[in-house]
Design an enzyme around this catalytic site. Structure first.
Site, PDB file in Angstrom:
ATOM      1  N   LYS A 181       0.834  -1.218   0.000  1.00  0.00           N
ATOM      2  CA  LYS A 181       0.000   0.000   0.000  1.00  0.00           C
ATOM      3  C   LYS A 181       0.864   1.261   0.000  1.00  0.00           C
ATOM      4  CE  LYS A 181      -4.303  -1.553   2.132  1.00  0.00           C
ATOM      5  NZ  LYS A 181      -5.090  -1.560   3.378  1.00  0.00           N
ATOM      6  N   GLY A 225       0.177  12.824  -6.429  1.00  0.00           N
ATOM      7  CA  GLY A 225      -0.958  13.765  -6.519  1.00  0.00           C
ATOM      8  C   GLY A 225      -0.617  15.073  -5.816  1.00  0.00           C
ATOM      9  N   LYS A 231       1.717  17.011  -7.974  1.00  0.00           N
ATOM     10  CA  LYS A 231       0.992  17.581  -9.127  1.00  0.00           C
ATOM     11  C   LYS A 231       0.230  18.842  -8.693  1.00  0.00           C
ATOM     12  CE  LYS A 231      -2.517  16.007 -12.409  1.00  0.00           C
ATOM     13  NZ  LYS A 231      -3.826  16.172 -11.747  1.00  0.00           N
ATOM     14  N   TYR A 265       8.078  -5.747  -1.326  1.00  0.00           N
ATOM     15  CA  TYR A 265       9.012  -4.616  -1.403  1.00  0.00           C
ATOM     16  C   TYR A 265       9.513  -4.443  -2.841  1.00  0.00           C
ATOM     17  CZ  TYR A 265      13.084  -1.715  -0.129  1.00  0.00           C
ATOM     18  OH  TYR A 265      14.028  -0.709  -0.032  1.00  0.00           O
ATOM     19  N   TYR A 316       3.055   9.263 -14.396  1.00  0.00           N
ATOM     20  CA  TYR A 316       2.717  10.659 -14.078  1.00  0.00           C
ATOM     21  C   TYR A 316       3.572  11.623 -14.915  1.00  0.00           C
ATOM     22  CZ  TYR A 316      -0.656  10.196 -10.297  1.00  0.00           C
ATOM     23  OH  TYR A 316      -1.799   9.963  -9.568  1.00  0.00           O
TER      24      TYR A 316
HETATM   25  P1  NAD Z   1      13.943   3.351   7.451  1.00  0.00           P
HETATM   26  O1  NAD Z   1      13.043   2.200   7.737  1.00  0.00           O
HETATM   27  O2  NAD Z   1      14.892   3.791   8.505  1.00  0.00           O
HETATM   28  O3  NAD Z   1      13.100   4.610   7.001  1.00  0.00           O
HETATM   29  C1  NAD Z   1      11.825   4.562   6.434  1.00  0.00           C
HETATM   30  C2  NAD Z   1      10.961   5.635   7.103  1.00  0.00           C
HETATM   31  O4  NAD Z   1       9.670   5.641   6.488  1.00  0.00           O
HETATM   32  C3  NAD Z   1      10.748   5.353   8.589  1.00  0.00           C
HETATM   33  O5  NAD Z   1      10.952   6.536   9.312  1.00  0.00           O
HETATM   34  C4  NAD Z   1       9.294   4.910   8.655  1.00  0.00           C
HETATM   35  O6  NAD Z   1       8.686   5.175   9.895  1.00  0.00           O
HETATM   36  C5  NAD Z   1       8.678   5.654   7.507  1.00  0.00           C
HETATM   37  N1  NAD Z   1       7.478   5.041   6.943  1.00  0.00           N
HETATM   38  C6  NAD Z   1       7.312   3.746   6.561  1.00  0.00           C
HETATM   39  N2  NAD Z   1       6.076   3.575   6.036  1.00  0.00           N
HETATM   40  C7  NAD Z   1       5.471   4.790   6.076  1.00  0.00           C
HETATM   41  C8  NAD Z   1       4.197   5.267   5.674  1.00  0.00           C
HETATM   42  N3  NAD Z   1       3.288   4.453   5.120  1.00  0.00           N
HETATM   43  N4  NAD Z   1       3.902   6.576   5.857  1.00  0.00           N
HETATM   44  C9  NAD Z   1       4.811   7.413   6.428  1.00  0.00           C
HETATM   45  N5  NAD Z   1       6.027   7.020   6.824  1.00  0.00           N
HETATM   46  C10 NAD Z   1       6.353   5.723   6.648  1.00  0.00           C
HETATM   47  O7  NAD Z   1      14.705   2.976   6.114  1.00  0.00           O
HETATM   48  P2  NAD Z   1      15.855   3.723   5.308  1.00  0.00           P
HETATM   49  O8  NAD Z   1      16.981   2.795   5.195  1.00  0.00           O
HETATM   50  O9  NAD Z   1      16.071   5.091   5.841  1.00  0.00           O
HETATM   51  O10 NAD Z   1      15.178   3.823   3.875  1.00  0.00           O
HETATM   52  C11 NAD Z   1      14.580   5.008   3.383  1.00  0.00           C
HETATM   53  C12 NAD Z   1      14.124   4.789   1.951  1.00  0.00           C
HETATM   54  O11 NAD Z   1      15.242   4.442   1.134  1.00  0.00           O
HETATM   55  C13 NAD Z   1      13.106   3.655   1.805  1.00  0.00           C
HETATM   56  O12 NAD Z   1      12.138   4.033   0.863  1.00  0.00           O
HETATM   57  C14 NAD Z   1      13.938   2.510   1.265  1.00  0.00           C
HETATM   58  O13 NAD Z   1      13.159   1.639   0.482  1.00  0.00           O
HETATM   59  C15 NAD Z   1      14.994   3.235   0.439  1.00  0.00           C
HETATM   60  N6  NAD Z   1      16.225   2.429   0.322  1.00  0.00           N
HETATM   61  C16 NAD Z   1      17.056   2.246   1.382  1.00  0.00           C
HETATM   62  C17 NAD Z   1      18.189   1.466   1.256  1.00  0.00           C
HETATM   63  C18 NAD Z   1      19.152   1.253   2.403  1.00  0.00           C
HETATM   64  O14 NAD Z   1      20.122   0.502   2.245  1.00  0.00           O
HETATM   65  N7  NAD Z   1      18.994   1.871   3.539  1.00  0.00           N
HETATM   66  C19 NAD Z   1      18.479   0.843   0.035  1.00  0.00           C
HETATM   67  C20 NAD Z   1      17.585   1.013  -1.024  1.00  0.00           C
HETATM   68  C21 NAD Z   1      16.465   1.834  -0.875  1.00  0.00           C
END
Ligand code: NAD
Ligand code: UDP
Length: 311
Positions: A92, A103, A106, A146, A160
């Protein structure tokens, strides 16, 4: 001064990004539901009048009268154990949540950047991975919420862009590490450091021959900001450190740097765990003039220091 929304801003990467954007003199609104994020990561910014924390789940629409110029969309649990706790919510966040943020962009005429991932390449049959590679993802496995979620998020961004000419940016982030990683999120660097500091067994999944390439968080944040501000370049672009190590090598490095008495123990390899991963960053070098600066050993030392203080 720009007004910048950072979703997932209380998380590991998000909190470093908020800090850098504030340092650069921007107004920063951090949107986070604190699922894997932590208020402690952003507490130091509460005294800054240019910073606002708004508890919010991006699965719900978000409205504001304040004019937003840029959106970094990072909201999504990132570690396998956390994104699998409620796989449907992960999907989701990457579909309904992403549509909500697109959105919002936009309606504000804002530029929006998606934190995509090397997981879009799945268990890659091409090595190292270039942006032109379409990937090898199991659509029904435990990582699919994921991997496929992030793939459809990229699709939504590009639709978009095609339909509304929205100003999009897509970064494919490879494994990133550094201070403020959650100690309990099960990722390899945080697990190994906390285990090593406590002289507990280091849990290697499988035989430890699988590889990853680790980028220090400040390098990654610089790359994200460069991408956001580059004209006429939308990506997708790989951001990561091409130095590739086996999981066993990273364990040995961490044992060395901590002077730990920990032993290596071998556990079951999780299903669909990618065998190798290394970014080809030619595109980022050419378009963004970006490459990682922090050496693995220096980055690990800073991360170890962070976990030592926390312990
Ligand atoms: P993290 O889990 O520390 O941070 C994710 C944040 O998003 C958290 O603060 C969490 O509370 C918040 N969150 C999750 N679902 C949410 C929602 N529905 N609404 C609002 N907030 C929400 O992870 P991270 O390592 O800081 O990753 C940040 C982003 O970078 C993510 O999108 C992740 O997919 C991407 N990413 C990270 C890595 C990595 O190695 N750390 C690698 C590839 C991609
Ligand atoms: N891993 C491991 N022991 C741990 C945690 C992870 O051997 O305690 C392995 C994991 O199986 C994977 C690699 O380390 O091969 C990176 O795992 P992580 O969850 O950090 O990231 P991802 O698999 O998403 O790249």
């Amino acid at each position: 001064m720009k007004t910048i929304l950072v979703t997932g801003g209380a998380g590991f990467i998000g909190s470093h990004l908020c800090e850098k954007l504030l340092e650069q003199g921007n107004r920063v609104i951090c949107l986070d539901n604190l699922f894997t994020g932590n208020k402690k990561n952003i507490e130091p910014f509460f005294a800054d009048e240019n910073f606002t924390f708004t508890p919010h789940d991006i699965i719900e629409p978000f409205f504001t009268n304040e004019k937003i110029n840029q959106i970094y969309n990072l909201a999504c649990p990132a570690s396998p154990i956390h994104y699998q706790i409620n796989a449907i919510r992960t999907i989701k966040a990457n579909t309904i949540g992403v549509i909500n943020m697109l959105g919002l962009a936009k309606s504000h005429g804002a530029r929006i950047l998606q934190a995509s991932t090397s997981e879009v390449y799945g268990d890659p049959a091409e090595h190292p991975q270039k942006e032109s590679y379409w990937g090898n993802v199991n659509p029904i496995g435990p990582r699919a919420c994921y991997d496929e979620g992030k793939r459809v998020a990229e699709t939504l961004f590009f639709d978009y862009y095609r339909k509304y000419n929205l100003e999009i940016r897509v970064a494919r982030i490879f494994n990133t590490y550094g201070p403020k990683m959650a100690a309990n999120d099960g990722r390899v660097v945080s697990n190994f450091i906390t285990q090593a500091l406590a002289n507990k067994d280091i849990t290697i999944y499988g035989d430890g021959s699988q590889t990853r390439s680790f980028c220090y968080v400040s390098d990654l944040v610089d790359g994200l900001i460069k991408l956001m501000n580059k004209k006429n370049f939308i990506g997708p672009v790989n951001l990561g450190n091409p130095l590739e190590l086996t999981v066993k090598e990273i364990a040995e490095k961490i044992i060395n740097l901590t002077g730990s008495k920990s032993r290596l123990v071998y556990k079951l390899l999780p299903e669909d765990d990618p065998k190798k991963r290394r970014p080809d960053i030619t595109l980022a070098e050419k378009e963004l003039n970006w490459q990682p600066e922090i050496k693995l050993e220096d980055g690990l030392k800073k991360t170890i220091e962070y976990f030592e203080i926390k312990a």
